[in-house]
Each structure stands twice: as structure tokens, then as C-alpha cells.
Design an enzyme around this catalytic site. Structure first.
Site, mmCIF file in Angstrom:
data_model
loop_
_atom_site.group_PDB
_atom_site.id
_atom_site.type_symbol
_atom_site.label_atom_id
_atom_site.label_comp_id
_atom_site.label_asym_id
_atom_site.label_seq_id
_atom_site.Cartn_x
_atom_site.Cartn_y
_atom_site.Cartn_z
ATOM 1 N N LYS A 21 5.559 1.037 -4.174
ATOM 2 C CA LYS A 21 4.975 2.001 -3.241
ATOM 3 C C LYS A 21 4.583 1.323 -1.932
ATOM 4 O O LYS A 21 4.244 0.135 -1.905
ATOM 5 C CB LYS A 21 3.769 2.702 -3.870
ATOM 6 C CG LYS A 21 2.640 1.781 -4.287
ATOM 7 C CD LYS A 21 1.531 2.554 -4.975
ATOM 8 C CE LYS A 21 0.324 1.670 -5.247
ATOM 9 N NZ LYS A 21 -0.290 1.112 -4.042
ATOM 10 N N LYS B 1 -3.958 -0.506 -7.160
ATOM 11 C CA LYS B 1 -3.332 -1.289 -6.092
ATOM 12 C C LYS B 1 -3.635 -0.667 -4.736
ATOM 13 O O LYS B 1 -3.764 0.550 -4.600
ATOM 14 C CB LYS B 1 -1.813 -1.369 -6.301
ATOM 15 C CG LYS B 1 -1.411 -2.128 -7.569
ATOM 16 C CD LYS B 1 -1.720 -3.609 -7.440
ATOM 17 C CE LYS B 1 -1.263 -4.399 -8.652
ATOM 18 N NZ LYS B 1 -2.095 -4.175 -9.842
ATOM 19 N N ASP B 2 -3.701 -1.523 -3.710
ATOM 20 C CA ASP B 2 -4.064 -1.103 -2.359
ATOM 21 C C ASP B 2 -3.100 -0.068 -1.791
ATOM 22 O O ASP B 2 -1.926 -0.021 -2.133
ATOM 23 C CB ASP B 2 -4.069 -2.315 -1.417
ATOM 24 C CG ASP B 2 -5.236 -3.251 -1.684
ATOM 25 O OD1 ASP B 2 -6.065 -2.930 -2.544
ATOM 26 O OD2 ASP B 2 -5.303 -4.302 -1.028
ATOM 27 N N ARG B 3 -3.631 0.712 -0.863
ATOM 28 C CA ARG B 3 -2.802 1.662 -0.118
ATOM 29 C C ARG B 3 -2.008 0.938 0.977
ATOM 30 O O ARG B 3 -0.801 1.124 1.109
ATOM 31 C CB ARG B 3 -3.691 2.738 0.510
ATOM 32 C CG ARG B 3 -2.947 3.734 1.408
ATOM 33 C CD ARG B 3 -3.932 4.517 2.260
ATOM 34 N NE ARG B 3 -4.913 5.215 1.440
ATOM 35 C CZ ARG B 3 -4.735 6.425 0.936
ATOM 36 N NH1 ARG B 3 -3.610 7.081 1.178
ATOM 37 N NH2 ARG B 3 -5.662 6.990 0.216
#
Length: 341
Positions: free
Chosen positions: A51, A80-82
Site C-alpha cells: 500500500k 503500518k504507516d499511511r
């Protein structure tokens, strides 16, 4: 409110290298190191997902909608981070496999799908592999020196600022929950867990900051709880002269408090120090019982290994690759290099 400002740093004696990170998602790449791989058989379907510009919860929500399952039916090993390019495993019920082609979310690709016998749960991973780009580095020598110190001595295992929410108030909300106070807005189960964990994390960060300031970040003190690196087993230090050579060899590490009724207790002056943290926060150990399963308590090492560490210079940029165990924050490596406060 817990912030990065004012936190002692292991590399405080080295100047900040200057630079910026996360200017684009490609500047911050994260790949899970799974605890195990799907077997190919079972009632769950594991999805290897990439992503960009999306956080894990967004993907879970979109998957649930497309597959016609509950969000709670979807498993993940970690969030998980954006603002990053990330690859991680998610699990969904295998009986929803036929609807997988209906899943579509901009910035997200399913790279692999394979069956397994159990649902993926939080913590089912060894760690994460990072590839980061620091742009516009002013002092590459300082970056190398700080990075080398971290590789040799370990990374201070602070919880990163993302733990505390965009407004920085998650820990305050968690404290209110523990004290039985009414929140401005009733939290859902996910938010409740986030807030309670943030309050525990704030207290841990304060304990770690005090150890770094005292120069005992990597020292076994009488009464400390020590964690074995290989097994995660815990024991109380009764002979610092015996245990400190093991600390120096990274066989064991001092482990700080994630307060709760099931947390392994320290002794002596270490226990007194940890009790003062609670008093200063205006809570008691028994208050954590109100959090139920979310605040049972545990121990978290004050330092973690920086594995497979490499730093290369690319023009005005520095490229960092390294591995960290689960629960550790790559942003803390960057704060050590940047001294950005």
C-alpha cells in the site's frame, strides 16, 4: 502529553545531520518480517498487501466491505504507516476468496494470496525491514557516526509520536478511561485499546528517558527486570556484576514497565522509581485493572538491536536500510540522526 521534544538521545554527543524525511511515500519503505509463512491449506486466506498513502485500518475497512465480512474477521500482525510504501500480511476468512476480485482501493495491491490454518493476530511477526531516504543531508559524517553508535549499542526503544495520535492526546484519554472518567466522545473498541496503550506507552517513555538521562540505559541495576534477547524470558537482576557482561554482549536487556496487574515486578530502588512514575501520573497500579485485557501489563526492553544496518550516500541524500524487532519505531532511528526535537 508525550512528545519527542526534550527526550534524551543516545547519540546526543553527535550533531544532527540535517535533512528531511517522508516527503513522499517512497522515502519510507517498510516490509514485514513474518513469524511464519502461510502453509497453503486452511480456513483463512493470507494476503500479501502493498500500500501507498493508506494506513492499515483503511485497508481492513475496504477489504471487509468488498468481501462481505466483519472488520474483526480480518487479521493483521501490526499497523503500518499511511505516509509510506508498506508490505504486510493480512488474513481474511477463506470462504470470502471468491469475492477477492471485487476488492479495489487506490494505492493498494494484493501481491499474493495463500491459505493458512489460523487467523493472523497482532504480534505474529519477527519485525520489520526498513529502507528510508533522508533528503538534503547537511552532514553525512554525523549521520554515519550516529548510525554506527546505534548499531553498536542498540536503539532506545521509545514509542514513536504516532502512538499518541495526531492531536497528541491519546494517552490523556487512556488515563481518563483508567480512572473511570467520561470521555468527550465514546470510543469504539479499537479506539479504547489505542488510548489505554498510549497511556502505558507514555509512562514507559518517561522511564526510558530517565534511564538515558542517568546513563543506565544499557546497565543492569539491582532489582531491574531483564529480558533475554533470544527467548523473551524475564528475570529480576540480583547480581549486577554477573548480569552486566550479558547486557554488554546483548544477551539480555533491561526492560521497562508497561504497567498492569500481570507485569513482572521489579525490586528495590528500581521498584521505587517505577512507583513514583505512577504517583506523578496520578494513578495506581490497581487502576489498570479497569482496562481489563487491554492493560494486563508486560515488560518492554529499553533498547533493541539495529539489524542488517547499512547507510549509503546518494548525492545530497542518505539511504538507510535496517531491521528492527516488532514494536520498535524506525522514526526513533531518524530522531537520533536528525536531533530534530
Amino acid at each position: 502529553m508525550t512528545t519527542e521534544t526534550g527526550f534524551p538521545r543516545l547519540t546526543a554527543g553527535v550533531p544532527g545531520c540535517g535533512g528531511a524525511f517522508k516527503l513522499t511515500p517512497e522515502d519510507f519503505e517498510v516490509e514485514e518480517l513474518p513469524a511464519y509463512l502461510p502453509s497453503g491449506e486452511g480456513t483463512h486466506l493470507y494476503l500479501w498487501v502493498e500500500k501507498r498513502g493508506r494506513d492499515t485500518r483503511e485497508v481492513v475497512r475496504a477489504l471487509a466491505s468488498a468481501l462481505g465480512v466483519r472488520e474483526d474477521d480480518i487479521g493483521s500482525a501490526g499497523m503500518k504507516d499511511r505516509q509510506a510504501v508498506t508490505r504486510q500480511w493480512l488474513s481474511v476468512p477463506a470462504n470470502a476468496e471468491g469475492r477477492l476480485p471485487e476488492f479495489a482501493l487506490e494505492g493498494v495491491r494484493v501481491l499474493e494470496a495463500k491459505r493458512h490454518g489460523n487467523k493472523l493476530r497482532t504480534g505474529h511477526l519477527k519485525g520489520n525491514r526498513f529502507r528510508l531516504r533522508l533528503r538534503g543531508v547537511k552532514d553525512p559524517g554525523a549521520a554515519r557516526e550516529s548510525f554506527s553508535l546505534l548499531a553498536a549499542q542498540g536503539v532506545p526503544n521509545y514509542f514513536g509520536e504516532q502512538r499518541f495520535g495526531r492531536a497528541g492526546d491519546n494517552a490523556d484519554l487512556g488515563r481518563m478511561l483508567l480512572l473511570g472518567q467520561r470521555l468527550p466522545k465514546r470510543p469504539d473498541r479499537f479506539q479504547r485499546k489505542l488510548y489505554l496503550s498510549a497511556f502505558q506507552s507514555r509512562l514507559f517513555n518517561q522511564a526510558l528517558a530517565a534511564r538515558l538521562a542517568a546513563g543506565t540505559f544499557a546497565t543492569a541495576l539491582l532489582g531491574d527486570v531483564l529480558r533475554k534477547e533470544e527467548t523473551g524470558g524475564l528475570f529480576v537482576c540480583e547480581a549486577p556484576d554477573v548480569d552486566n557482561p550479558r547486557v554488554a554482549a546483548f544477551e539480555v536487556s533491561p526492560a521497562g514497565p508497561m504497567f498492569g496487574p500481570k507485569m513482572t515486578a521489579s525490586k528495590g530502588e528500581v521498584a521505587e522509581f517505577e512507583a513514583r512514575l505512577l504517583t506523578e501520573a496520578g494513578v495506581t497500579l490497581s487502576d489498570f485493572q479497569r482496562g481489563g485485557d487491554e492493560t494486563e501489563g508486560t515488560r518492554r526492553p529499553y533498547r533493541v538491536r539495529l539489524g542488517a544496518a547499512e547507510l549509503t550516500v546518494d548525492g545530497e541524500d542518505a539511504l538507510l536500510t535496517f531491521e528492527l524487532p516488532r514494536g520498535a519505531y524506525a522514526t526513533e532511528v531518524l530522531h537520533e540522526l536528525l536531533k530534530d526535537g
